[in-house]
Design a protein around this motif. Sequence first.
Motif, PDB file in Angstrom:
ATOM      1  N   MET A   1       0.852  -1.168   0.000  1.00 29.83           N
ATOM      2  CA  MET A   1       0.000   0.000   0.000  1.00 29.83           C
ATOM      3  C   MET A   1       0.901   1.235   0.000  1.00 29.83           C
ATOM      4  O   MET A   1       1.816   1.352   0.798  1.00 29.83           O
ATOM      5  CB  MET A   1      -0.913  -0.042   1.226  1.00 29.83           C
ATOM      6  N   SER A   2       0.608   2.177  -0.890  1.00 30.39           N
ATOM      7  CA  SER A   2       1.414   3.389  -0.984  1.00 30.39           C
ATOM      8  C   SER A   2       1.083   4.339   0.167  1.00 30.39           C
ATOM      9  O   SER A   2       0.050   4.216   0.832  1.00 30.39           O
ATOM     10  CB  SER A   2       1.163   4.080  -2.324  1.00 30.39           C
ATOM     11  N   LYS A   3       1.952   5.313   0.376  1.00 32.77           N
ATOM     12  CA  LYS A   3       1.726   6.318   1.430  1.00 32.77           C
ATOM     13  C   LYS A   3       0.440   7.098   1.163  1.00 32.77           C
ATOM     14  O   LYS A   3      -0.311   7.393   2.089  1.00 32.77           O
ATOM     15  CB  LYS A   3       2.910   7.290   1.506  1.00 32.77           C
ATOM     16  N   LEU A   4       0.183   7.416  -0.103  1.00 37.54           N
ATOM     17  CA  LEU A   4      -1.048   8.141  -0.448  1.00 37.54           C
ATOM     18  C   LEU A   4      -2.273   7.303  -0.098  1.00 37.54           C
ATOM     19  O   LEU A   4      -3.238   7.809   0.489  1.00 37.54           O
ATOM     20  CB  LEU A   4      -1.063   8.513  -1.931  1.00 37.54           C
ATOM     21  N   GLU A   5      -2.243   6.019  -0.442  1.00 35.16           N
ATOM     22  CA  GLU A   5      -3.368   5.137  -0.120  1.00 35.16           C
ATOM     23  C   GLU A   5      -3.579   5.062   1.391  1.00 35.16           C
ATOM     24  O   GLU A   5      -4.719   5.075   1.859  1.00 35.16           O
ATOM     25  CB  GLU A   5      -3.133   3.747  -0.713  1.00 35.16           C
ATOM     26  N   GLU A   6      -2.492   5.005   2.145  1.00 35.24           N
ATOM     27  CA  GLU A   6      -2.601   4.985   3.610  1.00 35.24           C
ATOM     28  C   GLU A   6      -3.224   6.264   4.136  1.00 35.24           C
ATOM     29  O   GLU A   6      -4.077   6.230   5.030  1.00 35.24           O
ATOM     30  CB  GLU A   6      -1.223   4.790   4.249  1.00 35.24           C
ATOM     31  N   LYS A   7      -2.805   7.412   3.592  1.00 39.02           N
ATOM     32  CA  LYS A   7      -3.362   8.700   4.036  1.00 39.02           C
ATOM     33  C   LYS A   7      -4.855   8.770   3.741  1.00 39.02           C
ATOM     34  O   LYS A   7      -5.647   9.203   4.581  1.00 39.02           O
ATOM     35  CB  LYS A   7      -2.628   9.854   3.346  1.00 39.02           C
ATOM     36  N   VAL A   8      -5.247   8.332   2.554  1.00 39.08           N
ATOM     37  CA  VAL A   8      -6.663   8.349   2.186  1.00 39.08           C
ATOM     38  C   VAL A   8      -7.440   7.398   3.087  1.00 39.08           C
ATOM     39  O   VAL A   8      -8.519   7.736   3.580  1.00 39.08           O
ATOM     40  CB  VAL A   8      -6.866   7.997   0.688  1.00 39.08           C
ATOM     41  N   LEU A  62     -14.584  15.309   2.048  1.00 35.90           N
ATOM     42  CA  LEU A  62     -13.369  15.043   2.839  1.00 35.90           C
ATOM     43  C   LEU A  62     -12.137  14.981   1.943  1.00 35.90           C
ATOM     44  O   LEU A  62     -11.088  15.560   2.251  1.00 35.90           O
ATOM     45  CB  LEU A  62     -13.488  13.701   3.572  1.00 35.90           C
ATOM     46  N   LEU A  63     -12.265  14.268   0.843  1.00 36.92           N
ATOM     47  CA  LEU A  63     -11.154  14.124  -0.090  1.00 36.92           C
ATOM     48  C   LEU A  63     -10.794  15.457  -0.734  1.00 36.92           C
ATOM     49  O   LEU A  63      -9.617  15.791  -0.878  1.00 36.92           O
ATOM     50  CB  LEU A  63     -11.488  13.081  -1.165  1.00 36.92           C
ATOM     51  N   ASP A  64     -11.812  16.236  -1.102  1.00 36.73           N
ATOM     52  CA  ASP A  64     -11.559  17.545  -1.707  1.00 36.73           C
ATOM     53  C   ASP A  64     -10.859  18.484  -0.728  1.00 36.73           C
ATOM     54  O   ASP A  64      -9.915  19.191  -1.097  1.00 36.73           O
ATOM     55  CB  ASP A  64     -12.867  18.180  -2.189  1.00 36.73           C
ATOM     56  N   GLN A  65     -11.316  18.494   0.527  1.00 29.28           N
ATOM     57  CA  GLN A  65     -10.711  19.367   1.531  1.00 29.28           C
ATOM     58  C   GLN A  65      -9.284  18.958   1.865  1.00 29.28           C
ATOM     59  O   GLN A  65      -8.411  19.807   2.033  1.00 29.28           O
ATOM     60  CB  GLN A  65     -11.560  19.383   2.802  1.00 29.28           C
ATOM     61  N   ALA A  66      -9.028  17.672   1.972  1.00 27.82           N
ATOM     62  CA  ALA A  66      -7.679  17.187   2.293  1.00 27.82           C
ATOM     63  C   ALA A  66      -6.710  17.479   1.150  1.00 27.82           C
ATOM     64  O   ALA A  66      -5.533  17.744   1.372  1.00 27.82           O
ATOM     65  CB  ALA A  66      -7.707  15.703   2.604  1.00 27.82           C
TER      66      ALA A  66
END
Length: 149
Positions: A1-8, A62-66
Amino acid sequence: MSKLEEKVENLVKQTIESLGYDLYDVEYSKEGKNYFLRIFVDQPKGIDLTDCEKVNDAINDLLDQADYIKEQYFLEVSSPGIERILRKDKHLNQNIGKEINIKLFRKDENGSKEYQGILKAFNESEIILEQATKIERKNIAQIKTVYNW
């Protein structure tokens, strides 16, 4: 799992669970010139289109704000399906004693590029099938469950 996937995953997990769903996985990939963020959700009775819409509506802002993803992407919310991809240790744990399919990046020393069998065990470095077949995790392209129709 990539760092981006973990953050999401960390960002949307609580919201998805508050709706009564399990967050199965998050996948971010480029296909051709397009980027896709795929959110896989599950629940005991299964997932239908209404469930996907509900999750999509709940996490979109949530995704747009992050703003973790700078390029334009398509958001897809879906079920992991009957034959599920097993990317995490928790997925493997849930499937000990069940039939799985393993695809390798390239043929191994036995000339095989694919294995199917009962998952006996796993550790950080390998997957072990009941037939005493040991497959190094670094050589695995994909693991998924097998549904016998």
